[in-house]
Design a protein around this motif. Structure first.
Motif, PDB file in Angstrom:
ATOM      1  N   ILE A  77       0.882  -1.208  -0.055  1.00 40.73           N
ATOM      2  CA  ILE A  77       0.081   0.007   0.043  1.00 40.73           C
ATOM      3  C   ILE A  77       0.822   1.312   0.025  1.00 40.73           C
ATOM      4  O   ILE A  77       0.773   2.098  -0.733  1.00 40.73           O
ATOM      5  CB  ILE A  77      -0.959   0.155   1.149  1.00 40.73           C
ATOM      6  CG1 ILE A  77      -1.713  -1.341   1.453  1.00 40.73           C
ATOM      7  CG2 ILE A  77      -2.130   1.231   1.301  1.00 40.73           C
ATOM      8  CD1 ILE A  77      -2.507  -1.793   0.153  1.00 40.73           C
ATOM      9  N   VAL A  78       1.856   1.253   0.809  1.00 40.18           N
ATOM     10  CA  VAL A  78       2.862   2.567   1.059  1.00 40.18           C
ATOM     11  C   VAL A  78       3.513   2.387  -0.492  1.00 40.18           C
ATOM     12  O   VAL A  78       3.718   3.648  -0.691  1.00 40.18           O
ATOM     13  CB  VAL A  78       3.632   2.366   2.240  1.00 40.18           C
ATOM     14  CG1 VAL A  78       4.597   3.355   2.266  1.00 40.18           C
ATOM     15  CG2 VAL A  78       2.772   2.339   3.640  1.00 40.18           C
ATOM     16  N   HIS A  79       4.061   1.589  -0.752  1.00 44.21           N
ATOM     17  CA  HIS A  79       4.885   1.287  -1.987  1.00 44.21           C
ATOM     18  C   HIS A  79       4.292   1.991  -3.081  1.00 44.21           C
ATOM     19  O   HIS A  79       4.886   2.766  -4.041  1.00 44.21           O
ATOM     20  CB  HIS A  79       5.346  -0.117  -2.338  1.00 44.21           C
ATOM     21  CG  HIS A  79       6.254  -0.154  -3.306  1.00 44.21           C
ATOM     22  ND1 HIS A  79       7.453   0.452  -3.323  1.00 44.21           N
ATOM     23  CD2 HIS A  79       6.220  -0.984  -4.684  1.00 44.21           C
ATOM     24  CE1 HIS A  79       8.041   0.222  -4.583  1.00 44.21           C
ATOM     25  NE2 HIS A  79       7.465  -0.647  -5.291  1.00 44.21           N
ATOM     26  N   ARG A  80       2.892   1.849  -3.304  1.00 49.19           N
ATOM     27  CA  ARG A  80       2.256   2.342  -4.464  1.00 49.19           C
ATOM     28  C   ARG A  80       2.197   3.987  -4.569  1.00 49.19           C
ATOM     29  O   ARG A  80       2.183   4.695  -5.602  1.00 49.19           O
ATOM     30  CB  ARG A  80       0.874   2.143  -4.294  1.00 49.19           C
ATOM     31  CG  ARG A  80       0.445   0.583  -4.735  1.00 49.19           C
ATOM     32  CD  ARG A  80      -1.068   0.272  -4.731  1.00 49.19           C
ATOM     33  NE  ARG A  80      -1.364  -1.097  -4.176  1.00 49.19           N
ATOM     34  CZ  ARG A  80      -1.480  -2.033  -5.304  1.00 49.19           C
ATOM     35  NH1 ARG A  80      -0.943  -1.706  -6.672  1.00 49.19           N
ATOM     36  NH2 ARG A  80      -1.651  -3.184  -5.251  1.00 49.19           N
ATOM     37  N   HIS A  81       2.561   4.710  -3.325  1.00 48.64           N
ATOM     38  CA  HIS A  81       2.335   5.997  -3.423  1.00 48.64           C
ATOM     39  C   HIS A  81       3.786   6.556  -3.204  1.00 48.64           C
ATOM     40  O   HIS A  81       4.100   7.843  -3.176  1.00 48.64           O
ATOM     41  CB  HIS A  81       1.614   6.503  -2.060  1.00 48.64           C
ATOM     42  CG  HIS A  81       0.120   5.823  -1.964  1.00 48.64           C
ATOM     43  ND1 HIS A  81      -0.735   6.590  -2.775  1.00 48.64           N
ATOM     44  CD2 HIS A  81      -0.179   4.927  -1.510  1.00 48.64           C
ATOM     45  CE1 HIS A  81      -1.846   5.951  -2.639  1.00 48.64           C
ATOM     46  NE2 HIS A  81      -1.687   4.860  -1.774  1.00 48.64           N
ATOM     47  N   LEU A  82       4.724   5.837  -3.114  1.00 42.98           N
ATOM     48  CA  LEU A  82       6.071   6.321  -2.910  1.00 42.98           C
ATOM     49  C   LEU A  82       6.589   7.041  -4.061  1.00 42.98           C
ATOM     50  O   LEU A  82       7.490   7.994  -3.936  1.00 42.98           O
ATOM     51  CB  LEU A  82       7.275   5.171  -2.554  1.00 42.98           C
ATOM     52  CG  LEU A  82       7.132   4.801  -1.346  1.00 42.98           C
ATOM     53  CD1 LEU A  82       8.251   3.558  -1.130  1.00 42.98           C
ATOM     54  CD2 LEU A  82       7.311   5.697  -0.231  1.00 42.98           C
TER      55      LEU A  82
END
Length: 422
Positions: A317-322
């Motif tokens: 989830i976080v990786h998608r927004h990095l």
């Protein structure tokens, strides 16, 4: 396992509890289960023995023995009500799930149980085990098999109108479609889950899961304010239940704050009464990213990524927004560097920001096209020329307003003259 069975009484259960070693207690409980008596009291004691035995096997990490126990108990299941059978079977499957590194064993165990329930016509249990199997397949990234299993299961459950199970299945389908990057179908499945949930009482944990998934989908659409409110609802539900997913809800709340350029709020949330309970690497990672964002420092951002790889890059989830966060930081950093200049060499900016010249040039041209600042690239001289922000002249909007008002007057006069002529 001893060949002589023990009487199915409370004394035998007490004997197992007083055993010196777990292995001795397990042996005693096996001997209780070997008792052939089918009297109501004996069956009740055996149910207690099964619960205690599965707990002991889980604590000893004996996953294979739990699997064989489920097979050995099949004759016993014929003697007790179907509801109790379903409770015991699901309890043993959950115990296997608590043993680390058993994902493949869980999948094969669920498939075995599904075959047995089909043969025994135990529809209620089969549907729940199939839902569990689909969740395991999704975790194992076997998405197509999981979707095929769910598509048939959804039709069957809708016919039976089992709302509680339908919420679970729709929610699982939403997660599957999201993993496959099919956002419209993920949203449709989540809407179906919400519709089913509105018709019944939903346990707080399940409501928290729905809110968490809603937040994830809104964040994917860059609607971070709405996503934050959903993550907050999920966090409150999980926090009240002391569910380990509370820390992830809190982590995504912090992510939303960073993405809407409110990184200063992150420290306040972490130091709040609720945030202090979950201090650890997950929150430290988000604090490091927030600090990098607040200071508009790409270097600090890259250090945070390196130091907290497991919490940032390995979290899907976080990786998608990095990447979008990195772009935002890069833009802010470039804006900070070009602020004092009216004309500056691109190579000098690249040197200050410690990035390749062609990468910086490409990003600057993109920012000019996106109207992030007024300027132009002089590629012949290898320079960036920055213009002053153009001031809007008030005469143009005033002229347009005057013409509009004159148009209204002419229209009014035309209507009046038409009436007089008539």
């Amino acid at each position: 396992m001893s060949s002589s069975y023990l009487p199915a009484t409370t004394d035998s259960i007490a004997q197992a509890l007083e055993a010196n070693t777990p292995s001795e207690a397990i042996s005693i409980l096996y001997r209780v289960l070997e008792n052939p008596s089918s009297a109501p009291d004996a069956l009740r004691i055996k149910e207690q023995a099964i619960t205690n035995l599965s707990d002991l096997l889980r604590q000893e990490n004996r996953a294979e023995e739990l699997r064989s126990l489920l097979t050995q108990l099949r004759p016993f299941f014929a003697l007790i009500p179907k509801a109790k059978t379903a409770k015991i079977v699901r309890g043993i499957i959950d115990d296997v799930a608590k043993i680390p590194g058993t994902s493949d064993l869980q999948i094969s165990l669920c498939k075995e149980v599904v075959q047995w329930t089909r043969a025994e016509k135990r529809t209620f249990l089969r549907q729940r085990v199939e839902a569990k199997l689909a969740a395991l397949l999704m975790e194992n990234k076997e998405y197509s098999e999981a979707l095929n299993l769910l598509s048939g299961l959804i039709k069957e459950v809708r016919r039976l109108d089992d709302k509680l199970l339908l919420v679970d299945i729709d929610l699982l389908e939403s997660k599957l479609h999201f993993s496959l990057r099919n956002l419209p179908k993920a949203k449709a499945s989540l809407t179906a889950a919400r519709t089913a949930a509105n018709a019944i009482y939903v346990p707080p944990a399940q409501q928290g899961t729905i809110d968490l998934q809603s937040g994830i989908l809104h964040a994917e659409e860059k609607d971070y304010k709405t996503a934050y409110s959903y993550f907050f609802e999920a966090f409150e539900a999980f926090n009240a239940l002391e569910d380990p997913r509370a820390v992830f809800s809190l982590k995504y709340m912090l992510l939303c704050k960073i993405m809407v350029s409110q990184a200063d709020d992150v420290a306040g949330i972490i130091s709040s009464k609720a945030g202090l309970q979950y201090l650890g690497p997950e929150l430290d990672a988000m604090k490091a990213v927030a600090d990098a964002h607040a200071k508009r420092s790409l270097k600090l951002f890259e250090i945070a990524l390196r130091d907290f790889r497991a919490q940032l890059e390995e979290d899907p989830i976080v990786h998608r927004h990095l990447s979008s966060l990195y772009d935002t930081l890069l833009e802010q950093n470039l804006c900070r560097l070009i602020e004092p200049f009216s004309r500056v060499e691109i190579a000098h900016i690249a040197e200050l920001i410690e990035l390749p010249v062609d990468h910086v040039e490409k990003k600057l041209s993109q920012m000019i096209l996106d109207k992030k600042f007024a300027g132009t690239l002089d590629q012949g001289a290898g320079c960036l020329v920055i213009f002053d922000d153009p001031k809007t002249d008030a005469i143009y909007p005033a002229t347009l307003e005057t013409i509009s008002n004159i148009g209204k007057v002419v229209d009014s006069l035309y209507v009046r003259s038409a009436k007089i002529m008539a």
